[in-house]
Design a protein around this motif. Structure first.
Motif, PDB file in Angstrom:
ATOM      1  N   PHE A  42       0.508  -1.803   8.400  1.00  0.00           N
ATOM      2  CA  PHE A  42       0.076  -2.295   7.099  1.00  0.00           C
ATOM      3  C   PHE A  42      -1.444  -2.361   6.997  1.00  0.00           C
ATOM      4  O   PHE A  42      -2.150  -2.504   8.001  1.00  0.00           O
ATOM      5  CB  PHE A  42       0.643  -3.706   6.848  1.00  0.00           C
ATOM      6  N   SER A  74       1.950  -3.850  -3.404  1.00  0.00           N
ATOM      7  CA  SER A  74       2.502  -2.513  -3.203  1.00  0.00           C
ATOM      8  C   SER A  74       1.769  -1.479  -4.053  1.00  0.00           C
ATOM      9  O   SER A  74       1.458  -0.381  -3.586  1.00  0.00           O
ATOM     10  CB  SER A  74       3.993  -2.509  -3.546  1.00  0.00           C
ATOM     11  N   GLY A  78      -0.443  -1.454  -0.511  1.00  0.00           N
ATOM     12  CA  GLY A  78       0.216  -2.247   0.511  1.00  0.00           C
ATOM     13  C   GLY A  78      -0.667  -3.287   1.147  1.00  0.00           C
ATOM     14  O   GLY A  78      -1.863  -3.384   0.885  1.00  0.00           O
ATOM     15  N   SER A  97       7.690  -1.148  -1.064  1.00  0.00           N
ATOM     16  CA  SER A  97       7.162  -0.373   0.058  1.00  0.00           C
ATOM     17  C   SER A  97       5.762  -0.840   0.454  1.00  0.00           C
ATOM     18  O   SER A  97       4.955  -1.260  -0.392  1.00  0.00           O
ATOM     19  CB  SER A  97       7.120   1.111  -0.295  1.00  0.00           C
ATOM     20  N   ASN A  98       5.504  -0.757   1.756  1.00  0.00           N
ATOM     21  CA  ASN A  98       4.195  -1.036   2.348  1.00  0.00           C
ATOM     22  C   ASN A  98       3.765  -2.501   2.221  1.00  0.00           C
ATOM     23  O   ASN A  98       2.578  -2.810   2.264  1.00  0.00           O
ATOM     24  CB  ASN A  98       3.114  -0.124   1.743  1.00  0.00           C
ATOM     25  N   VAL A  99       4.757  -3.388   2.075  1.00  0.00           N
ATOM     26  CA  VAL A  99       4.460  -4.816   1.950  1.00  0.00           C
ATOM     27  C   VAL A  99       5.076  -5.587   3.112  1.00  0.00           C
ATOM     28  O   VAL A  99       6.241  -5.400   3.455  1.00  0.00           O
ATOM     29  CB  VAL A  99       4.995  -5.378   0.618  1.00  0.00           C
ATOM     30  N   ASN A 100       4.279  -6.460   3.687  1.00  0.00           N
ATOM     31  CA  ASN A 100       4.727  -7.397   4.716  1.00  0.00           C
ATOM     32  C   ASN A 100       4.754  -8.793   4.108  1.00  0.00           C
ATOM     33  O   ASN A 100       3.704  -9.358   3.791  1.00  0.00           O
ATOM     34  CB  ASN A 100       3.778  -7.347   5.915  1.00  0.00           C
ATOM     35  N   ASN A 144       8.276   1.322   5.148  1.00  0.00           N
ATOM     36  CA  ASN A 144       7.222   0.510   5.740  1.00  0.00           C
ATOM     37  C   ASN A 144       7.212  -0.890   5.131  1.00  0.00           C
ATOM     38  O   ASN A 144       6.317  -1.267   4.381  1.00  0.00           O
ATOM     39  CB  ASN A 144       5.860   1.196   5.548  1.00  0.00           C
ATOM     40  N   ILE A 145       8.239  -1.676   5.472  1.00  0.00           N
ATOM     41  CA  ILE A 145       8.358  -3.031   4.941  1.00  0.00           C
ATOM     42  C   ILE A 145       8.585  -4.015   6.082  1.00  0.00           C
ATOM     43  O   ILE A 145       9.086  -3.637   7.151  1.00  0.00           O
ATOM     44  CB  ILE A 145       9.495  -3.153   3.913  1.00  0.00           C
TER      45      ILE A 145
END
Length: 557
Positions: A42, A74, A78, A97-100, A144-145
């Motif tokens: 990330f 996102s 991200g 997507s692309n988020v933590n 990518n989560i």
């Protein structure tokens, strides 16, 4: 401002540790010849949900604030969405997507008990397409989560689930009944609402039918309990450090995902929570579950791949799975495959795990109609204590009931019939289980295959079990037991074989003075070979049912 900056820096340090840990894990797995699971990555950019108006007072409904934060992060490429200290009440959250989604240690994310916040959606239940209430946390076709941190995610499951009276103390039952809801006419079950009652009495409740819309299921909506976290068709997923608890149904349900990592989680449900599984990995590829603790109301760590014709039509097995260094407390099974395994399961490694008080330790279950092949399963270094049922169980007559009967519960014996082999005939084969120790179990080892499709090619080595009963092998072929020690209270018999073929037992150890060592039954039994075993310690070596030729048992040094 300094305090916020410091918090964000600590979040960045935590993410750096995640990346380092993942890299070391991948290198180790390559050396061992195990599958390598691709990891998330990330942007070092953290956004607090408070920037979007969220309030952590346990009263304000933060659904829009949290979802807006996730969407915004996102959209800009991200990063981390931070759940800071507080009690954050919310409705359903949709990941992007692309988020933590990162929870601070003293953060509780609790989902509302207002059922109107959960719309009916087309999802999946127990391996079949079905209408369900929207999951508290969901994501579809994402990449990518992650959900990370050390906080708590609470599904408020008590508002949803029905409860059996027999599973509560008298005081607990009276308190539950006084809270409202509906008690069944026989007084043995409590339901949260009339809609839950109607759903429980509806055959195939929620199953998607042509021409029907969500409105057609409104009268049973409360019964269609959601799983806490459902991720469907996602790639590169990380769940790490968080406590997931109190789900209305299953806690964690990844479906058709690839490169999935679950690490250092706490997964909890009340022991009486029906369908309260820990994690159900369904039709996923490249999976790592490690360092986690499960204490739940149904199966702990479970592998699935769809149910019956729907699962076979999907045709996606769960494969390339590593499960290691986990602890499972109360659960119907510690490590489980099935019963919905119609798409198959293969190439699974389970090692260095402990099961404490689980109804069954290693539990492999299926039934006619499922189809599917489960094969190439490798299990080693498993420790168990206080197992009310079987330490190791293979059962192809799964009947969708609790593995350990409640007090006074009566169950009919299995009626054995042979039916033709079809695509709906399930198969278990090529299991390798070694270095297992269990202190306390009802039965040590149990195999029960189908007469038309035996359990096949199972290897058990270096297994020690202290239990009430010994080993039972029914409708199984090519079974190899090496250095198996069963210390049992009931030694009549230590080992029972019924319609087993090519049963090889080497180095069996048992309680001195056992009444009967081998009980051989079934007209199809043949090729039972015993080696390296001191049979002189038993009062009687063998007994044969009427019609069984004594030559089927061969004992040699």
């Amino acid at each position: 401002m300094k305090q916020i900056t410091g918090s964000f820096c600590r979040t960045k340090i935590a993410l750096t540790c995640i990346l380092i840990s993942a890299a070391c894990s991948a290198i180790a797995q390559q050396k061992q010849g195990l599958p390598v699971i691709q990891q998330v990555k990330f942007k070092a950019d953290t956004t607090s949900i408070t920037r979007f108006g969220a309030k952590g007072d346990g009263l304000f409904l933060n659904t829009q604030s949290i979802n807006k934060a996730i969407e915004a992060v996102s959209q800009k490429g991200g990063g981390v969405v931070l759940i800071p200290s507080g009690l954050w009440l919310t409705g359903p959250i949709e990941l992007k997507s692309n988020v933590n989604l990162h929870l601070k240690r003293d953060a509780i994310l609790q989902f509302t008990d207002d059922f109107t916040q959960y719309k009916l959606v087309q999802g999946n239940w127990e391996g079949q397409p079905a209408w369900r209430n929207q999951s508290p946390i969901s994501g579809v076709n994402l990449q990518n989560i992650a959900i990370t941190g050390a906080g708590i995610i609470d599904g408020n499951g008590g508002a949803w689930r029905m409860v059996k009276k027999d599973k509560l103390t008298e005081t607990q039952w009276k308190t539950l009944v006084a809270s409202g809801g509906v008690v069944r006419a026989d007084g043995k079950m409590w339901y949260p609402s009339e809609k839950t009652v109607k759903g429980s009495n509806t055959k195939n409740a929620g199953v998607i039918e042509p021409g029907k819309t969500a409105a057609d299921y409104e009268d049973i909506k409360d019964f269609l309990r959601p799983n806490l976290v459902v991720l469907t068709g996602c790639k590169k997923v990380l769940l790490e450090g968080v406590t997931f608890q109190n789900s209305p149904a299953w806690n964690l349900h990844p479906l058709l995902c690839e490169d999935l990592t679950l690490r250092n989680l706490q997964v909890k449900n009340p022991w009486f929570a029906q369908n309260g599984d820990g994690v159900d990995v369904e039709s996923c590829k490249n999976v790592l579950i490690e360092g986690s603790t499960f204490d739940v109301g149904d199966d702990g760590i479970c592998i699935k791949s769809g149910r019956d014709e729907a699962g076979r039509k999907r045709g996606v097995p769960t494969e390339n799975v590593i499960i290691r260094n986990n602890v499972v407390y109360h659960a119907h099974g510690g490590f489980v495959i099935g019963s919905e395994m119609s798409g198959g399961a293969k190439n699974i490694w389970v090692y260095n795990c402990s099961f404490i008080g689980t109804d069954i330790g290693l539990r492999f279950k299926t039934t006619r109609g499922r189809g599917g092949v489960v094969e190439n399963i490798y299990v080693n270094n498993i420790n168990m204590i206080d197992i009310p049922g079987e330490a190791i169980l293979f059962d192809m007559y799964y009947a969708a009931v609790d593995p350990v009967p409640l007090a006074g519960e009566k169950r009919e014996a299995i009626k054995t019939v042979t039916v033709p082999v079809t695509e709906a005939t399930p198969q278990f084969r090529n299991f390798y289980i070694k270095d297992v120790v269990a202190n306390g179990a009802e039965k040590a080892i149990f195999f029960r295959g189908l007469p038309e499709m035996n359990i096949k090619d199972i290897h058990l080595e270096n297994v020690t079990v202290q239990s009430k009963k010994g080993v039972e092998i029914i409708e199984a072929s090519n079974i190899f037991l090496k250095n198996v020690k069963v210390i049992t209270n009931d030694t009549n018999p230590v080992v029972r074989v019924q319609n087993g073929t090519n049963i090889n037992i080497n180095g069996l150890q048992y309680k001195n003075g056992a009444e009967l060592l081998f009980d051989i039954t079934g007209e199809k039994t043949k090729g039972v070979k015993i080696t390296g075993t001191d049979v002189s310690k038993a009062q009687k070596t063998s007994a044969f049912a009427t019609g069984v030729n004594q030559s089927v048992l061969e004992i040699s040094k």
